[in-house]
Scaffold this motif. Structure first.
Motif, PDB file in Angstrom:
ATOM      1  N   TRP A 294       0.803  -1.223   0.000  1.00  0.00           N
ATOM      2  CA  TRP A 294       0.000   0.000   0.000  1.00  0.00           C
ATOM      3  C   TRP A 294       0.839   1.277   0.000  1.00  0.00           C
ATOM      4  O   TRP A 294       0.308   2.356  -0.314  1.00  0.00           O
ATOM      5  CB  TRP A 294      -0.996   0.008   1.168  1.00  0.00           C
ATOM      6  CG  TRP A 294      -0.420   0.065   2.555  1.00  0.00           C
ATOM      7  CD1 TRP A 294      -0.051  -0.993   3.325  1.00  0.00           C
ATOM      8  CD2 TRP A 294      -0.191   1.234   3.357  1.00  0.00           C
ATOM      9  NE1 TRP A 294       0.409  -0.572   4.549  1.00  0.00           N
ATOM     10  CE2 TRP A 294       0.326   0.794   4.599  1.00  0.00           C
ATOM     11  CE3 TRP A 294      -0.369   2.600   3.159  1.00  0.00           C
ATOM     12  CZ2 TRP A 294       0.665   1.675   5.623  1.00  0.00           C
ATOM     13  CZ3 TRP A 294      -0.034   3.480   4.177  1.00  0.00           C
ATOM     14  CH2 TRP A 294       0.471   3.021   5.394  1.00  0.00           C
TER      15      TRP A 294
ATOM     16  N   ARG B  27      -6.213   4.715  -0.117  1.00  0.00           N
ATOM     17  CA  ARG B  27      -7.164   3.871  -0.852  1.00  0.00           C
ATOM     18  C   ARG B  27      -6.655   2.436  -0.934  1.00  0.00           C
ATOM     19  O   ARG B  27      -7.431   1.478  -0.775  1.00  0.00           O
ATOM     20  CB  ARG B  27      -7.400   4.430  -2.258  1.00  0.00           C
ATOM     21  CG  ARG B  27      -8.214   5.717  -2.289  1.00  0.00           C
ATOM     22  CD  ARG B  27      -8.707   6.024  -3.701  1.00  0.00           C
ATOM     23  NE  ARG B  27      -7.609   6.263  -4.620  1.00  0.00           N
ATOM     24  CZ  ARG B  27      -7.106   7.472  -4.873  1.00  0.00           C
ATOM     25  NH1 ARG B  27      -7.577   8.531  -4.250  1.00  0.00           N
ATOM     26  NH2 ARG B  27      -6.125   7.618  -5.758  1.00  0.00           N
ATOM     27  N   ARG B  28      -5.358   2.279  -1.180  1.00  0.00           N
ATOM     28  CA  ARG B  28      -4.791   0.927  -1.231  1.00  0.00           C
ATOM     29  C   ARG B  28      -4.881   0.262   0.141  1.00  0.00           C
ATOM     30  O   ARG B  28      -5.188  -0.936   0.240  1.00  0.00           O
ATOM     31  CB  ARG B  28      -3.328   1.005  -1.678  1.00  0.00           C
ATOM     32  CG  ARG B  28      -3.142   1.386  -3.135  1.00  0.00           C
ATOM     33  CD  ARG B  28      -1.658   1.433  -3.472  1.00  0.00           C
ATOM     34  NE  ARG B  28      -1.419   1.706  -4.875  1.00  0.00           N
ATOM     35  CZ  ARG B  28      -0.223   1.819  -5.419  1.00  0.00           C
ATOM     36  NH1 ARG B  28       0.865   1.666  -4.672  1.00  0.00           N
ATOM     37  NH2 ARG B  28      -0.092   2.066  -6.718  1.00  0.00           N
TER      38      ARG B  28
ATOM     39  N   GLU C  85      -7.072   0.843   2.524  1.00  0.00           N
ATOM     40  CA  GLU C  85      -8.458   0.464   2.797  1.00  0.00           C
ATOM     41  C   GLU C  85      -8.844  -0.795   2.017  1.00  0.00           C
ATOM     42  O   GLU C  85      -9.564  -1.661   2.548  1.00  0.00           O
ATOM     43  CB  GLU C  85      -9.394   1.620   2.444  1.00  0.00           C
ATOM     44  CG  GLU C  85     -10.842   1.339   2.801  1.00  0.00           C
ATOM     45  CD  GLU C  85     -11.725   2.563   2.632  1.00  0.00           C
ATOM     46  OE1 GLU C  85     -12.919   2.466   2.981  1.00  0.00           O
ATOM     47  OE2 GLU C  85     -11.213   3.600   2.163  1.00  0.00           O
ATOM     48  N   SER C  86      -8.373  -0.920   0.795  1.00  0.00           N
ATOM     49  CA  SER C  86      -8.659  -2.118   0.006  1.00  0.00           C
ATOM     50  C   SER C  86      -8.073  -3.360   0.665  1.00  0.00           C
ATOM     51  O   SER C  86      -8.706  -4.425   0.688  1.00  0.00           O
ATOM     52  CB  SER C  86      -8.106  -1.963  -1.413  1.00  0.00           C
ATOM     53  OG  SER C  86      -8.754  -0.914  -2.103  1.00  0.00           O
TER      54      SER C  86
ATOM     55  N   ARG D 223     -10.252  -4.318   3.689  1.00  0.00           N
ATOM     56  CA  ARG D 223     -11.484  -4.980   3.263  1.00  0.00           C
ATOM     57  C   ARG D 223     -11.213  -6.397   2.751  1.00  0.00           C
ATOM     58  O   ARG D 223     -11.974  -7.321   3.035  1.00  0.00           O
ATOM     59  CB  ARG D 223     -12.167  -4.152   2.174  1.00  0.00           C
ATOM     60  CG  ARG D 223     -12.691  -2.799   2.651  1.00  0.00           C
ATOM     61  CD  ARG D 223     -13.420  -2.072   1.528  1.00  0.00           C
ATOM     62  NE  ARG D 223     -13.883  -0.769   1.948  1.00  0.00           N
ATOM     63  CZ  ARG D 223     -15.008  -0.549   2.617  1.00  0.00           C
ATOM     64  NH1 ARG D 223     -15.775  -1.585   2.935  1.00  0.00           N
ATOM     65  NH2 ARG D 223     -15.369   0.665   2.962  1.00  0.00           N
TER      66      ARG D 223
END
Length: 210
Positions: A61, A151-152, A154-155, A158
């Protein structure tokens, strides 16, 4: 709240900082440091499980990191960038807080619970005399990279949560399957039990058994 609640015996004020606020304070003392943060709708444990995975998750990330090689004790690391430059970092890692320092670089992460999820933040800074002016010049770039990194991150959070849920589902399904096999085995034994009951009933009524 009165002054007795916020003053030490010596009369100095005491500030209660969570880890994210502490990271902001640290960044304010380092010229050119930039803090990037977001709120994720995931529990703190799930967020920090990814953040604390320095060797496995961090290169996935943070775009300027190629690999992280941790020492056996976990308090040092060799970080290799995509330009193949290497740096040795001292690491302070505990739940909700991580600080990494090399001779010329400073990095940190923090996470704290919020009513709607978890606030996660990270910082990066140069530890050189010209860090302040340099940070001002490259700030537009670091902001874009910071948003992309979040964003990476958070991906990954998830994806990790989905993987755990899938594993839990497989375990649960296996347990139900095993229980079903036991029930089927019991049903296969049931006719014998019925035959025995029929034999006993006919014997009590004086009917000949077939």
């Amino acid at each position: 709240m009165n002054s007795d609640d916020i003053l030490q015996p010596g009369g100095w004020p005491v500030a209660e900082f969570d880890d994210v606020r502490a990271l902001r304070v640290l960044a304010a003392t380092v010229p050119g440091a930039a803090v990037h943060e977001t709120v994720l709708d995931s529990p703190l444990e799930e967020v920090w499980a990814v953040a604390a995975d320095l060797a496995g998750a961090m290169p996935r990330w943070l775009p300027d990191i190629h690999s992280v090689q941790l020492s056996q004790q976990g308090d040092e690391a060799i970080v290799v960038g995509h330009t193949r430059l290497r740096a040795r970092f001292d690491i302070e890692l505990r739940p909700g807080w991580c600080l990494m320092q090399s001779r010329f670089l400073l990095g940190g992460m923090a996470a704290t619970e919020e009513p709607d999820g978890t606030r996660f933040a990270f910082l990066g800074a140069f530890r050189v005399p010209a860090a302040g002016p340099l940070g001002t010049v490259i700030r537009p770039l670091t902001r874009r990279l910071g948003r992309r990194s979040l964003r990476r991150f958070e991906s990954l959070v998830r994806a990790a949560a989905a993987s755990r849920a899938e594993s839990d589902g497989i375990v649960a399904a296996h347990g139900e399957w095993s229980s079903g096999r036991s029930d089927i085995a019991g049903e296969r034994r049931h006719p014998t039990t019925i035959a025995d009951e029929w034999s006993e009933a006919t014997a009590e009524q004086g009917h000949p058994q077939r």
